[in-house]
Design a protein around this motif. Structure first.
Motif, PDB file in Angstrom:
ATOM      1  N   UNK A  51       0.826  -1.208   0.000  1.00 20.09           N
ATOM      2  CA  UNK A  51       0.000   0.000   0.000  1.00 20.09           C
ATOM      3  C   UNK A  51       0.859   1.257   0.000  1.00 20.09           C
ATOM      4  N   UNK A  52       1.886   1.291   0.845  1.00 19.05           N
ATOM      5  CA  UNK A  52       2.721   2.492   0.895  1.00 19.05           C
ATOM      6  C   UNK A  52       3.539   2.661  -0.378  1.00 19.05           C
ATOM      7  N   UNK A  53       3.927   1.560  -1.000  1.00 14.91           N
ATOM      8  CA  UNK A  53       4.658   1.661  -2.268  1.00 14.91           C
ATOM      9  C   UNK A  53       3.797   2.283  -3.357  1.00 14.91           C
ATOM     10  N   UNK A  54       2.504   2.064  -3.277  1.00  9.31           N
ATOM     11  CA  UNK A  54       1.589   2.546  -4.316  1.00  9.31           C
ATOM     12  C   UNK A  54       0.940   3.888  -3.974  1.00  9.31           C
ATOM     13  N   UNK A  55       1.266   4.433  -2.810  1.00  8.64           N
ATOM     14  CA  UNK A  55       0.622   5.661  -2.348  1.00  8.64           C
ATOM     15  C   UNK A  55       1.479   6.880  -2.651  1.00  8.64           C
ATOM     16  N   UNK A  56       0.922   7.805  -3.435  1.00 14.76           N
ATOM     17  CA  UNK A  56       1.587   9.063  -3.729  1.00 14.76           C
ATOM     18  C   UNK A  56       1.001  10.188  -2.906  1.00 14.76           C
ATOM     19  N   UNK A  77      -7.405   0.498   6.193  1.00 18.28           N
ATOM     20  CA  UNK A  77      -8.031   0.486   4.868  1.00 18.28           C
ATOM     21  C   UNK A  77      -7.023   0.084   3.794  1.00 18.28           C
ATOM     22  N   UNK A  78      -5.794   0.565   3.943  1.00 14.73           N
ATOM     23  CA  UNK A  78      -4.761   0.209   2.975  1.00 14.73           C
ATOM     24  C   UNK A  78      -4.428  -1.269   3.007  1.00 14.73           C
ATOM     25  N   UNK A  79      -4.347  -1.838   4.194  1.00 13.65           N
ATOM     26  CA  UNK A  79      -4.088  -3.271   4.311  1.00 13.65           C
ATOM     27  C   UNK A  79      -5.223  -4.073   3.694  1.00 13.65           C
ATOM     28  N   UNK A  98       7.741  -2.696  -6.670  1.00 13.75           N
ATOM     29  CA  UNK A  98       9.040  -2.434  -6.042  1.00 13.75           C
ATOM     30  C   UNK A  98       9.737  -1.199  -6.589  1.00 13.75           C
ATOM     31  N   UNK A  99       9.617  -0.933  -7.873  1.00 13.83           N
ATOM     32  CA  UNK A  99      10.372   0.157  -8.482  1.00 13.83           C
ATOM     33  C   UNK A  99       9.599   1.468  -8.575  1.00 13.83           C
ATOM     34  N   UNK A 100       8.447   1.534  -7.925  1.00 16.29           N
ATOM     35  CA  UNK A 100       7.700   2.790  -7.901  1.00 16.29           C
ATOM     36  C   UNK A 100       8.429   3.814  -7.043  1.00 16.29           C
ATOM     37  N   UNK A 101       8.255   5.081  -7.370  1.00 18.41           N
ATOM     38  CA  UNK A 101       8.881   6.170  -6.599  1.00 18.41           C
ATOM     39  C   UNK A 101       7.813   7.108  -6.059  1.00 18.41           C
ATOM     40  N   UNK A 102       6.722   6.533  -5.602  1.00 17.37           N
ATOM     41  CA  UNK A 102       5.661   7.341  -5.005  1.00 17.37           C
ATOM     42  C   UNK A 102       5.939   7.520  -3.515  1.00 17.37           C
ATOM     43  N   UNK A 103       5.485   8.629  -2.987  1.00 19.06           N
ATOM     44  CA  UNK A 103       5.710   8.903  -1.570  1.00 19.06           C
ATOM     45  C   UNK A 103       4.677   9.878  -1.050  1.00 19.06           C
ATOM     46  N   UNK A 104       4.262   9.746   0.204  1.00 23.10           N
ATOM     47  CA  UNK A 104       3.407  10.763   0.819  1.00 23.10           C
ATOM     48  C   UNK A 104       4.176  12.079   0.920  1.00 23.10           C
ATOM     49  N   UNK A 105       3.510  13.167   1.298  1.00 26.78           N
ATOM     50  CA  UNK A 105       4.204  14.448   1.463  1.00 26.78           C
ATOM     51  C   UNK A 105       5.016  14.448   2.751  1.00 26.78           C
ATOM     52  N   UNK A 106       6.167  13.795   2.710  1.00 24.04           N
ATOM     53  CA  UNK A 106       7.020  13.654   3.889  1.00 24.04           C
ATOM     54  C   UNK A 106       8.471  13.581   3.442  1.00 24.04           C
TER      55      UNK A 106
END
Length: 230
Positions: A51-56, A77-79, A98-106
């Protein structure tokens, strides 16, 4: 020295792929093993990593609003969204992401905290050994030390404690009147600062018991709840 964004992402991508490889041959019962995160088994943590890998940035804000600004609810909800009925499909989802570069605003260092700490949340209860770049561990630890617990860090846990990496001699913080020193491998210091229980034999010094108490009870004796520290 902090790594560049490219170096951080290279590490994150490599660690994700290695974790997927490590989990590819677990048996059915192993997936129910309690992780180091209170209330989460190893499959839950894996789904959280997907979930975190896919979350921008935008999706993070959208999901947080949908969860009424409750981070724990957003994590649940993400789980639920990413946890497959067949754990190997969740492993495949991590590999695909694995190779995504998405990230929350942090701060980007949170991506290192995420993959290293959660990697150990999974690996240690299963008896698996992780391998992480020393520089990435140090950067994750430095971030956790300056970040409040309320924001997923561990600053308050190390009040009056001096941490020492036994392999390099690098130290962080200052003990109370020469007391409060904790010596251990950097990965163990990172986990303890992040609120995980670490085998007492891995940490030594006059401040070790203080840091262990600040980390809270072991996962198998903690209240059953869906909560994650980063």
């Amino acid at each position: 020295m902090h790594g560049s964004a490219m170096a951080i992402w290279q590490t994150v991508h490599s660690v994700r792929l290695q974790l997927a490889a490590d989990l590819s041959d677990l048996d059915h019962d192993q997936w129910r093993t309690p992780s180091l995160c209170p209330g989460w088994d190893v499959h839950d943590v894996l789904a959280h990593l997907v979930d975190t890998a896919r979350t921008g940035r935008l999706s993070f804000v959208r999901e947080l609003i949908a969860a009424r600004l409750d981070f724990d609810r957003a994590n649940e909800r993400g789980i639920a969204r990413e946890k497959r009925s067949d754990p190997l499909e969740t492993v495949a989802a991590l590999r695909d992401s694995a190779n995504l570069t998405r990230t929350p605003p942090a701060n980007l260092a949170t991506r290192l905290v995420e993959v290293i700490v959660h990697g150990e949340d999974i690996r240690r209860p299963l008896g698996l050994v992780g391998n992480y770049p020393a520089g990435a561990i140090a950067e994750a630890l430095e971030y956790q030390l300056r970040t409040p617990v309320s924001f997923g860090g561990g600053r308050e846990r190390t009040a009056g404690v001096r941490l020492i990496d036994r392999k390099t001699g690098t130290s962080w913080g200052a003990g109370d009147d020469g007391e409060g020193e904790v010596e251990g491998d950097a990965i163990d210091l990172l986990l303890a600062v992040s609120g995980r229980q670490v085998d007492p034999q891995r940490l030594t010094g006059s401040g070790a018991s203080r840091l262990a108490a600040a980390a809270g009870p072991p996962a198998d004796r903690a209240p059953r709840r869906r909560r994650v520290k980063r």
